[in-house]
Design a protein around this motif. Structure first.
Motif, short mmCIF file in Angstrom:
data_model
loop_
_atom_site.label_atom_id
_atom_site.label_comp_id
_atom_site.label_asym_id
_atom_site.label_seq_id
_atom_site.Cartn_x
_atom_site.Cartn_y
_atom_site.Cartn_z
N ALA A 76 19.62 47.83 18.82
CA ALA A 76 20.55 48.87 19.30
C ALA A 76 21.66 48.25 20.15
O ALA A 76 22.83 48.61 20.01
CB ALA A 76 19.78 49.92 20.10
N LEU A 77 21.29 47.32 21.01
CA LEU A 77 22.28 46.67 21.87
C LEU A 77 23.32 45.93 21.04
O LEU A 77 24.53 45.99 21.33
CB LEU A 77 21.58 45.70 22.82
N LEU A 78 22.87 45.26 19.99
CA LEU A 78 23.79 44.50 19.15
C LEU A 78 24.79 45.40 18.44
O LEU A 78 26.00 45.12 18.45
CB LEU A 78 23.01 43.68 18.12
N ILE A 79 24.34 46.49 17.84
CA ILE A 79 25.27 47.35 17.09
C ILE A 79 26.18 48.12 18.04
O ILE A 79 27.34 48.41 17.70
CB ILE A 79 24.54 48.31 16.14
N VAL A 80 25.69 48.44 19.23
CA VAL A 80 26.55 49.12 20.20
C VAL A 80 27.68 48.21 20.64
O VAL A 80 28.85 48.63 20.72
CB VAL A 80 25.71 49.58 21.43
N ILE A 81 27.37 46.94 20.88
CA ILE A 81 28.38 46.00 21.35
C ILE A 81 29.39 45.66 20.27
O ILE A 81 30.61 45.65 20.51
CB ILE A 81 27.70 44.70 21.85
N ILE A 82 28.92 45.41 19.06
CA ILE A 82 29.79 44.87 18.02
C ILE A 82 30.47 45.93 17.17
O ILE A 82 31.51 45.68 16.55
CB ILE A 82 28.99 43.90 17.11
N THR A 83 29.91 47.15 17.13
CA THR A 83 30.45 48.17 16.24
C THR A 83 30.80 49.47 16.94
O THR A 83 31.93 49.96 16.85
CB THR A 83 29.46 48.47 15.10
N LEU A 84 29.83 50.07 17.62
CA LEU A 84 30.01 51.43 18.12
C LEU A 84 31.03 51.52 19.26
O LEU A 84 31.90 52.40 19.25
CB LEU A 84 28.65 52.01 18.57
N ILE A 85 30.93 50.64 20.24
CA ILE A 85 31.90 50.66 21.34
C ILE A 85 33.32 50.36 20.86
O ILE A 85 34.26 51.08 21.24
CB ILE A 85 31.47 49.70 22.47
N PRO A 86 33.53 49.32 20.02
CA PRO A 86 34.89 49.11 19.51
C PRO A 86 35.44 50.32 18.76
O PRO A 86 36.62 50.67 18.91
CB PRO A 86 34.73 47.90 18.57
N ALA A 87 34.60 50.99 17.97
CA ALA A 87 35.06 52.17 17.23
C ALA A 87 35.45 53.29 18.18
O ALA A 87 36.49 53.95 18.02
CB ALA A 87 33.97 52.65 16.27
N GLY A 88 34.63 53.53 19.20
CA GLY A 88 34.95 54.56 20.17
C GLY A 88 36.21 54.25 20.95
O GLY A 88 37.03 55.15 21.21
N TRP A 89 36.40 52.99 21.29
CA TRP A 89 37.60 52.60 22.04
C TRP A 89 38.86 52.72 21.18
O TRP A 89 39.92 53.14 21.66
CB TRP A 89 37.44 51.19 22.58
N LEU A 90 38.75 52.38 19.91
CA LEU A 90 39.91 52.52 19.02
C LEU A 90 40.33 53.98 18.90
O LEU A 90 41.53 54.30 18.92
CB LEU A 90 39.58 51.97 17.63
N SER A 91 39.36 54.88 18.78
CA SER A 91 39.70 56.29 18.68
C SER A 91 40.34 56.79 19.97
O SER A 91 41.26 57.61 19.94
CB SER A 91 38.46 57.12 18.34
#
Length: 324
Positions: A76-91
């Motif tokens: 979970a930590l890995l996907i949050v760091i590499i995918t989910l947070i960047p996606a949320g920040w881009l939006s």
């Protein structure tokens, strides 16, 4: 930020669970793993672009919680760091706007956060995310060396007479230690930007998007200050050890941004030309088949940096979140 409603909360929860399931399916489909991992950013982006920052935040938290329950907290930590947070920040960045009059524009318009800045933020986020992941999993040049050894052993098994020179193997390992983070960083920037592009298209079709449709060929450029990050990466790449790995990663992420800008510039420069279709097909195919021509596209992106701001009429329904 849009007002938090039951619909936006439900959308965020569904988006987060969907993102986690897409990431989980990537573990089962090794051939499409990286595409599925990147696709997991799509639900987060759609939630953020269509229902606001709060919905995106809920999606990130829900995605991390779901991944933790289904797999592990480490995953979970890995996907949050590499995918989910960047996606949320881009939006979040895509939804930012301010009165155009503050920038010397018309009084009755909104100025949206420049696409060049969004692309630069994406390069920074991917760089920091991969550095964090590398620290968590313990990535170093030894890992690249082991991968080269596996490849050589596989080749020897297929061709018993194959016996590479020790010096050549050592040189190959040194090259691969830098090429791996460079390619990974560049590919992740490409895939996440593709997810952003698809998400903006979907949200615009639904009629929920705030940001106006932009003419990518004329607006997709890198911020001029990104050149200094790219040059710093080049310098670090020649220092050896961990700094060289980080430098190669920076070259990959920011280089990918300039390549995207270079292709956009190529689209813009060939508009109205009778040979446009041939030139574009030739450029894309040559890069896909031979890779080397990508350096020409990179140079084109480095030569054409600009900061274009999209404007829309101001109104009571428009959000004024932050300065571009």
């Amino acid at each position: 930020m849009k007002t938090l409603t039951p619909t936006s909360i439900a959308t965020g929860l569904i988006a987060g669970v969907t993102a986690a399931l897409l990431s989980l399916s990537a573990n089962a489909q090794s051939t499409l793993a990286i595409v599925l991992y990147a696709a997991s950013a799509l639900p987060i982006l759609i939630a953020g672009l269509g229902w606001g920052n709060a919905s995106a935040l809920i999606a990130v938290v829900a995605g991390g919680a779901t991944a933790s329950m289904l797999v592990s907290s480490h995953f979970a930590l890995l996907i949050v760091i590499i995918t989910l947070i960047p996606a949320g920040w881009l939006s979040n960045l895509a939804n930012l706007a301010r009165p155009a009059s503050e920038l010397g524009g018309p009084e009755d318009a909104l100025a949206w956060y420049p696409l060049s800045n969004i692309l630069a933020h994406l390069a920074v986020m991917v760089t920091l995310g991969m550095i964090a992941v590398g620290a968590i999993v313990g990535y170093d040049s030894a890992m690249a060396s082991q991968l080269v050894d596996i490849v050589i052993q596989t080749l020897k098994a297929q061709e018993p007479l194959y016996n590479p020179d020790a010096a050549a193997v050592a040189q190959l390992k040194a090259i691969f230690a830098l090429a791996l983070p460079l390619v990974q960083g560049a590919l992740w920037v490409f895939l996440l930007f593709a997810a952003y592009y698809v998400a903006t298209f979907i949200v615009r079709l639904s009629g929920r998007g705030l940001r106006p449709r932009e003419d990518m060929p004329s607006t997709l450029r890198m911020h001029r200050n990104a050149i200094f990050f790219f040059l710093a990466g080049l310098v670090l790449a020649f220092m050896g050890g961990v700094p060289a790995i980080i430098g190669a990663l920076v070259c990959g992420t920011f280089g990918a941004g300039f390549v995207l800008a270079g292709f956009a510039s190529l689209h813009f420069r060939t508009r109205g030309k009778p040979w446009r279709l041939f030139a574009l097909w030739f450029a894309y195919l040559s890069v896909l088949l031979f890779t080397i021509p990508v350096f020409a596209i990179l140079v084109l992106g480095l030569m054409d940096t600009r900061r274009t701001i999209a404007l829309t009429p101001a109104g009571p329904a428009k959000n004024k979140n932050q300065n571009p």
